[in-house]
Write an enzyme that holds these catalytic residues in place. Structure first.
Site, PDB file in Angstrom:
ATOM      1  N   ASP A  42       0.807  -4.681  -5.066  1.00  0.00           N
ATOM      2  CA  ASP A  42       1.006  -4.858  -3.628  1.00  0.00           C
ATOM      3  C   ASP A  42       1.456  -3.535  -3.038  1.00  0.00           C
ATOM      4  O   ASP A  42       2.034  -2.704  -3.734  1.00  0.00           O
ATOM      5  CB  ASP A  42       2.067  -5.937  -3.380  1.00  0.00           C
ATOM      6  CG  ASP A  42       2.134  -6.373  -1.935  1.00  0.00           C
ATOM      7  OD1 ASP A  42       1.115  -6.276  -1.233  1.00  0.00           O
ATOM      8  OD2 ASP A  42       3.211  -6.800  -1.503  1.00  0.00           O
ATOM      9  N   ASN A  91      -5.584 -12.594  -0.066  1.00  0.00           N
ATOM     10  CA  ASN A  91      -6.486 -11.443   0.063  1.00  0.00           C
ATOM     11  C   ASN A  91      -7.892 -11.905   0.400  1.00  0.00           C
ATOM     12  O   ASN A  91      -8.537 -11.349   1.288  1.00  0.00           O
ATOM     13  CB  ASN A  91      -6.563 -10.641  -1.240  1.00  0.00           C
ATOM     14  CG  ASN A  91      -5.303  -9.881  -1.575  1.00  0.00           C
ATOM     15  OD1 ASN A  91      -4.906  -9.839  -2.738  1.00  0.00           O
ATOM     16  ND2 ASN A  91      -4.663  -9.262  -0.609  1.00  0.00           N
TER      17      ASN A  91
END
Length: 151
Positions: A42, A91
């Protein structure tokens, strides 16, 4: 532990920090070291923006490049299993098509490169529904290529 050189652009402070961590971990002894480490990848988008890069895909590529260093570090320490969380449902749902396409290409490439290094075994964990056939195929190829590896 094998000493590895720092990746280009990692900087003096990172090198010092890495040496300190290695020294501290070596002092713990093998019994105190984890057998399994998991990492959620991340922050690559933020990193790309903070570094004024042309696109966030440069951040994703930089994060993927760091995975080799991280996995070698774990290997040197004797960590037997490493789980990398590379693509979340968020995502897939929330990224625009261009960024998602770049991410999929980067992940497929990373799986391929990892499957050709050393004695590591690549194993996909997670759902494949919603993933493009290209990525599913790359993950399966990496798994098959490394199925006999012991690392």
């Amino acid at each position: 532990m094998t000493k590895r050189s720092s990746a280009p652009g990692s900087g003096l402070l990172y090198g010092l920090y890495q040496k300190r961590l290695r020294r501290e971990l070596a002092g713990l002894g093998e019994q105190a070291l984890p057998k399994h480490v998991a990492m959620i990848i991340d922050g690559n988008r933020r990193w790309a923006r903070l570094n004024a890069l042309d696109s966030v895909s440069h951040g994703h590529r930089a994060g993927a490049a760091k995975m080799h260093e991280f996995l070698e570090w774990c290997d040197d320490l004797g960590v037997g299993v490493v789980t990398l969380y590379l693509l979340s449902n968020d995502n897939v749902r929330k990224r625009d098509a261009a960024e998602l396409s770049d991410l999929i290409e980067i992940i497929a490439g990373l799986a391929g490169r990892l499957s050709r290094r050393g004695d590591w075994r690549v194993q996909h964990v997670g759902r494949v529904d919603g993933l493009p056939d290209f990525l599913v195929g790359a993950l399966r190829d990496a798994e098959q290529r490394t199925s006999e590896n012991g690392g």
